[in-house]
Design an enzyme around this catalytic site. Sequence first.
Site, PDB file in Angstrom:
ATOM      1  N   HIS A   8       0.831  -1.195   0.000  1.00 30.12           N
ATOM      2  CA  HIS A   8       0.000   0.000   0.000  1.00 30.12           C
ATOM      3  C   HIS A   8       0.876   1.260   0.000  1.00 30.12           C
ATOM      4  O   HIS A   8       0.371   2.360   0.134  1.00 30.12           O
ATOM      5  CB  HIS A   8      -0.931   0.016   1.228  1.00 30.12           C
ATOM      6  CG  HIS A   8      -1.992  -1.028   1.172  1.00 30.12           C
ATOM      7  ND1 HIS A   8      -2.049  -2.071   2.062  1.00 30.12           N
ATOM      8  CD2 HIS A   8      -3.025  -1.215   0.316  1.00 30.12           C
ATOM      9  CE1 HIS A   8      -3.083  -2.840   1.776  1.00 30.12           C
ATOM     10  NE2 HIS A   8      -3.693  -2.351   0.715  1.00 30.12           N
ATOM     11  N   ASN A   9       2.196   1.061  -0.162  1.00 28.52           N
ATOM     12  CA  ASN A   9       3.148   2.171  -0.164  1.00 28.52           C
ATOM     13  C   ASN A   9       3.236   2.746  -1.583  1.00 28.52           C
ATOM     14  O   ASN A   9       3.783   2.096  -2.483  1.00 28.52           O
ATOM     15  CB  ASN A   9       4.520   1.666   0.295  1.00 28.52           C
ATOM     16  CG  ASN A   9       5.566   2.763   0.357  1.00 28.52           C
ATOM     17  OD1 ASN A   9       5.512   3.747  -0.374  1.00 28.52           O
ATOM     18  ND2 ASN A   9       6.546   2.572   1.225  1.00 28.52           N
ATOM     19  N   ASP A  67      10.166  -6.501   0.759  1.00 27.35           N
ATOM     20  CA  ASP A  67      10.428  -5.967   2.093  1.00 27.35           C
ATOM     21  C   ASP A  67      11.880  -5.525   2.065  1.00 27.35           C
ATOM     22  O   ASP A  67      12.752  -6.260   1.583  1.00 27.35           O
ATOM     23  CB  ASP A  67      10.179  -6.989   3.201  1.00 27.35           C
ATOM     24  CG  ASP A  67       9.984  -6.290   4.541  1.00 27.35           C
ATOM     25  OD1 ASP A  67       9.107  -5.410   4.635  1.00 27.35           O
ATOM     26  OD2 ASP A  67      10.708  -6.621   5.492  1.00 27.35           O
ATOM     27  N   PHE A 150      12.870   8.433  -1.344  1.00 29.93           N
ATOM     28  CA  PHE A 150      12.079   8.420  -0.115  1.00 29.93           C
ATOM     29  C   PHE A 150      12.832   7.634   0.945  1.00 29.93           C
ATOM     30  O   PHE A 150      13.881   7.067   0.673  1.00 29.93           O
ATOM     31  CB  PHE A 150      10.681   7.826  -0.371  1.00 29.93           C
ATOM     32  CG  PHE A 150      10.686   6.384  -0.816  1.00 29.93           C
ATOM     33  CD1 PHE A 150      10.488   5.355   0.088  1.00 29.93           C
ATOM     34  CD2 PHE A 150      10.875   6.056  -2.144  1.00 29.93           C
ATOM     35  CE1 PHE A 150      10.501   4.032  -0.320  1.00 29.93           C
ATOM     36  CE2 PHE A 150      10.870   4.732  -2.567  1.00 29.93           C
ATOM     37  CZ  PHE A 150      10.677   3.722  -1.649  1.00 29.93           C
ATOM     38  N   GLY A 151      12.288   7.616   2.147  1.00 30.65           N
ATOM     39  CA  GLY A 151      12.906   6.853   3.231  1.00 30.65           C
ATOM     40  C   GLY A 151      14.302   7.355   3.556  1.00 30.65           C
ATOM     41  O   GLY A 151      14.525   8.548   3.777  1.00 30.65           O
ATOM     42  N   ASP A 153      16.883   7.389   1.552  1.00 32.87           N
ATOM     43  CA  ASP A 153      17.635   7.778   0.349  1.00 32.87           C
ATOM     44  C   ASP A 153      18.523   9.012   0.552  1.00 32.87           C
ATOM     45  O   ASP A 153      19.670   9.017   0.093  1.00 32.87           O
ATOM     46  CB  ASP A 153      16.691   8.025  -0.832  1.00 32.87           C
ATOM     47  CG  ASP A 153      16.101   6.748  -1.405  1.00 32.87           C
ATOM     48  OD1 ASP A 153      16.485   5.642  -0.955  1.00 32.87           O
ATOM     49  OD2 ASP A 153      15.250   6.847  -2.310  1.00 32.87           O
ATOM     50  N   LYS A 177      18.429   5.882 -10.119  1.00 33.24           N
ATOM     51  CA  LYS A 177      18.048   5.023  -9.004  1.00 33.24           C
ATOM     52  C   LYS A 177      17.453   3.712  -9.498  1.00 33.24           C
ATOM     53  O   LYS A 177      17.780   2.641  -8.993  1.00 33.24           O
ATOM     54  CB  LYS A 177      17.056   5.743  -8.082  1.00 33.24           C
ATOM     55  CG  LYS A 177      16.674   4.899  -6.871  1.00 33.24           C
ATOM     56  CD  LYS A 177      15.700   5.593  -5.955  1.00 33.24           C
ATOM     57  CE  LYS A 177      15.307   4.667  -4.815  1.00 33.24           C
ATOM     58  NZ  LYS A 177      14.288   5.236  -3.943  1.00 33.24           N
TER      59      LYS A 177
END
Length: 197
Positions: A8-9, A67, A150-151, A153, A177
């Site tokens: 759902h990301n 994951d 994102f996250g 990065d 990327k």
Amino acid sequence: MRVVLATHNPHKVAEFQQIVAATRPDLEVVAYDGPEPVEDGVTFADNALIKARAAAAHTGLAAVADDSGICVDVLGGSPGVFSAYWAGQKKDAAANLELLLDQLQDIADPHRAAQFRSTIALVTAAGTEHIVQGIWPGRVAHEALGDGGFGYDPIFIPDGQNAASERTVGQFDDGEKQTQSHRARAFAALVPLLATL
């Protein structure tokens, strides 16, 4: 061929679609709209399988789930499987990044080695399961740079760059990327398995 991407990301969906478009244009990635399973595994593989199994059961399609996270050597591989929750259960990416930088504040460059890891699970409609992994080695920067990705990065500096012009993944463009990332590497290992569906 259709597969459901078990997440759902929206960031992962966009990234995965870009990788797929570049490598397997015949593959239609279907968004997953089912219930989100509890990710209570203790490894990336455990959680990827939990998500892929749930999506395959819900849709009747082959399901792919990723994951992933950042693993820092000096922290014994942490945050690892807890990357999304490093600063608490709210999944606050900015807080996670800030906490990790704070924990490494006094650590010199030679000891800031880290890697992004992506584990992708494929569960077919018949229930056959496969696991592949992609690893992107590098190190943690001293500060967040760049607003791409994102996250984690903006604080991850991949290996293999010219030392005089090193950048974080947050400073990469999407094309760079998508061809180098841990997910791209895992997906490359997944392509032969998708061909058998």
